[in-house]
Design a protein around this motif. Structure first.
Motif, short mmCIF file in Angstrom:
data_model
loop_
_atom_site.label_atom_id
_atom_site.label_comp_id
_atom_site.label_asym_id
_atom_site.label_seq_id
_atom_site.Cartn_x
_atom_site.Cartn_y
_atom_site.Cartn_z
N ARG A 123 0.83 -1.21 0.00
CA ARG A 123 0.00 0.00 0.00
C ARG A 123 0.86 1.26 0.00
O ARG A 123 0.63 2.18 -0.77
CB ARG A 123 -0.93 -0.02 1.21
N MET A 124 1.88 1.29 0.87
CA MET A 124 2.75 2.46 0.95
C MET A 124 3.87 2.41 -0.08
O MET A 124 4.57 3.41 -0.29
CB MET A 124 3.37 2.54 2.35
N LYS A 125 4.03 1.23 -0.70
CA LYS A 125 5.12 1.01 -1.66
C LYS A 125 6.48 1.31 -1.02
O LYS A 125 7.30 2.05 -1.58
CB LYS A 125 4.92 1.82 -2.94
N SER A 126 6.66 0.74 0.14
CA SER A 126 7.92 0.92 0.86
C SER A 126 8.57 -0.42 1.14
O SER A 126 7.91 -1.47 1.15
CB SER A 126 7.68 1.66 2.18
N ILE A 127 9.89 -0.39 1.37
CA ILE A 127 10.68 -1.58 1.69
C ILE A 127 11.44 -1.30 2.98
O ILE A 127 12.11 -0.26 3.10
CB ILE A 127 11.68 -1.91 0.57
N THR A 128 11.34 -2.22 3.94
CA THR A 128 12.09 -2.08 5.18
C THR A 128 12.92 -3.35 5.39
O THR A 128 12.36 -4.44 5.55
CB THR A 128 11.16 -1.88 6.38
N LEU A 129 14.24 -3.19 5.37
CA LEU A 129 15.13 -4.32 5.60
C LEU A 129 15.37 -4.49 7.10
O LEU A 129 15.51 -3.50 7.82
CB LEU A 129 16.48 -4.11 4.91
N SER A 130 15.43 -5.75 7.55
CA SER A 130 15.78 -6.00 8.94
C SER A 130 17.22 -5.59 9.19
O SER A 130 18.05 -5.55 8.27
CB SER A 130 15.59 -7.48 9.27
N SER A 131 17.54 -5.30 10.44
CA SER A 131 18.88 -4.88 10.81
C SER A 131 19.91 -5.93 10.40
O SER A 131 19.74 -7.13 10.65
CB SER A 131 18.95 -4.64 12.31
N GLY A 132 20.99 -5.48 9.77
CA GLY A 132 22.07 -6.38 9.36
C GLY A 132 21.87 -7.05 8.02
O GLY A 132 22.75 -7.76 7.54
N VAL A 133 20.71 -6.84 7.39
CA VAL A 133 20.41 -7.48 6.10
C VAL A 133 20.78 -6.54 4.97
O VAL A 133 20.52 -5.33 5.02
CB VAL A 133 18.91 -7.83 6.01
N SER A 134 21.41 -7.08 3.93
CA SER A 134 21.63 -6.32 2.70
C SER A 134 21.25 -7.19 1.51
O SER A 134 21.36 -8.42 1.57
CB SER A 134 23.09 -5.85 2.58
#
Length: 311
Positions: A123-134
């Motif tokens: 819906r927001m068209k956002s991406i959130t990576l968990s800490s330490g993830v690339s």
């Protein structure tokens, strides 16, 4: 008519396209590389990898590729894992392959476990990576880009053609004589190991542990195929896997998974997941294995005068 150029750290080839379409393909891959390269500090993917757990608002291109990559991450139960950029950097693959230096010293890292490496908000068209993830989009970006370009060309009236993005191949349209496909020998990449003649449109991808290898200052050998179960370079009985699928993105994902899992476990797993795929594996001893529904794509596989029937 063949045309080739360099992009995304590989050679891109097209067949059967006019000059106008060839330029279109070049421009598209240059745009994708600028956006999705892990090795460019100014790329959008690098910005995402520096987001440190904060919601990131991506372009439509990055958003669509991330949705696709995460879909296959879930579908394969994490065997295909685009969230291992930190592992690749830890083994020296933190720069374009041709510039990797043997001067780094590998220190084994503790496996970084996260319950869910990413949150994608449709819906927001956002991406959130968990800490330490690339994120490393690597092969799937090439396959996905070739697939998207072929679809656009078809919509523009290009009835047949081939795009080969460094071994991720999309073939569309009819060819009365069949489409000729050659698979390289992983031990002697300048030579062709196998020859097939396809009788339908297909996506084809080959993944190998032999193509991109390097050593650290202690002489330890590394390659770019990471087994997510151990967080290290994969070590199965396969050195190369080629998968035939209805689309090249699927072929790319399952070729990598098959390579990681090994032939016996991998082919059974692949057939259970996707019964419409065909595969060819080359083992560490040089022997060739054929499985899945390869006969859906080609009736015979030829090797040095020998014929393997798929009927």
């Amino acid at each position: 008519m063949m045309h080739e150029f360099r992009a995304m750290n590989t050679t891109i080839c097209t067949f059967g396209l006019r000059e106008k379409e060839r330029k279109q393909v070049e421009q598209w891959f240059a745009f994708v590389e600028k956006t999705l390269s892990r090795f460019r500090e100014d790329s959008e993917l690098s910005q995402l990898n520096r987001s440190n757990g904060r919601p990131f608002l991506p372009s439509n291109l990055l958003f669509q590729v991330m949705i696709e990559a995460d879909f296959y991450y879930v579908e394969t139960g994490g065997v295909f894992n685009p969230y291992l950029g930190h592992v690749l950097c830890g083994i020296g693959y933190d720069r374009s392959f041709e510039t990797i230096s043997p001067h780094f010293l590998y220190t084994r890292q503790e496996k970084h476990e996260v319950s869910r490496p990413v949150m994608i908000d449709q819906r927001m068209k956002s991406i959130t990576l968990s800490s330490g993830v690339s994120v490393d989009l690597g092969g799937i970006a090439k396959g996905w880009s070739a697939e998207q370009m072929s679809r656009q060309l078809k919509q523009n009236g290009v009835l047949r053609g081939v795009i080969d993005a460094g071994g991720d191949i999309v073939i569309w349209g009819e060819n009365e004589k069949g489409w000729e496909v050659y698979i390289a020998d992983p031990f002697h990449p300048e030579n062709d190991l196998l020859f097939l003649k396809l009788h339908r449109e297909a996506g084809i991808a080959t993944s190998s542990t032999m193509k991109r290898r390097w050593r650290d200052q202690n002489g330890t050998m590394f390659h770019h195929i990471i087994d997510p179960q151990i967080g290290q370079c994969s070590d199965s009985d396969l050195v190369q896997a080629t998968v035939f699928a209805p689309d090249v993105t699927t072929a790319e994902v399952y070729a990598k998974c098959l390579l990681i899992l090994g032939w016996e476990n991998g082919i059974a797993w692949m057939i259970e997941k996707r019964a419409d795929l065909g595969a060819i594996g080359v083992r560490t001893d040089g022997s060739i294995a054929i499985g899945g529904q390869l006969s859906n794509y080609s009736e015979e596989v030829h090797k040095l005068g020998q014929v393997f029937s798929n009927s």
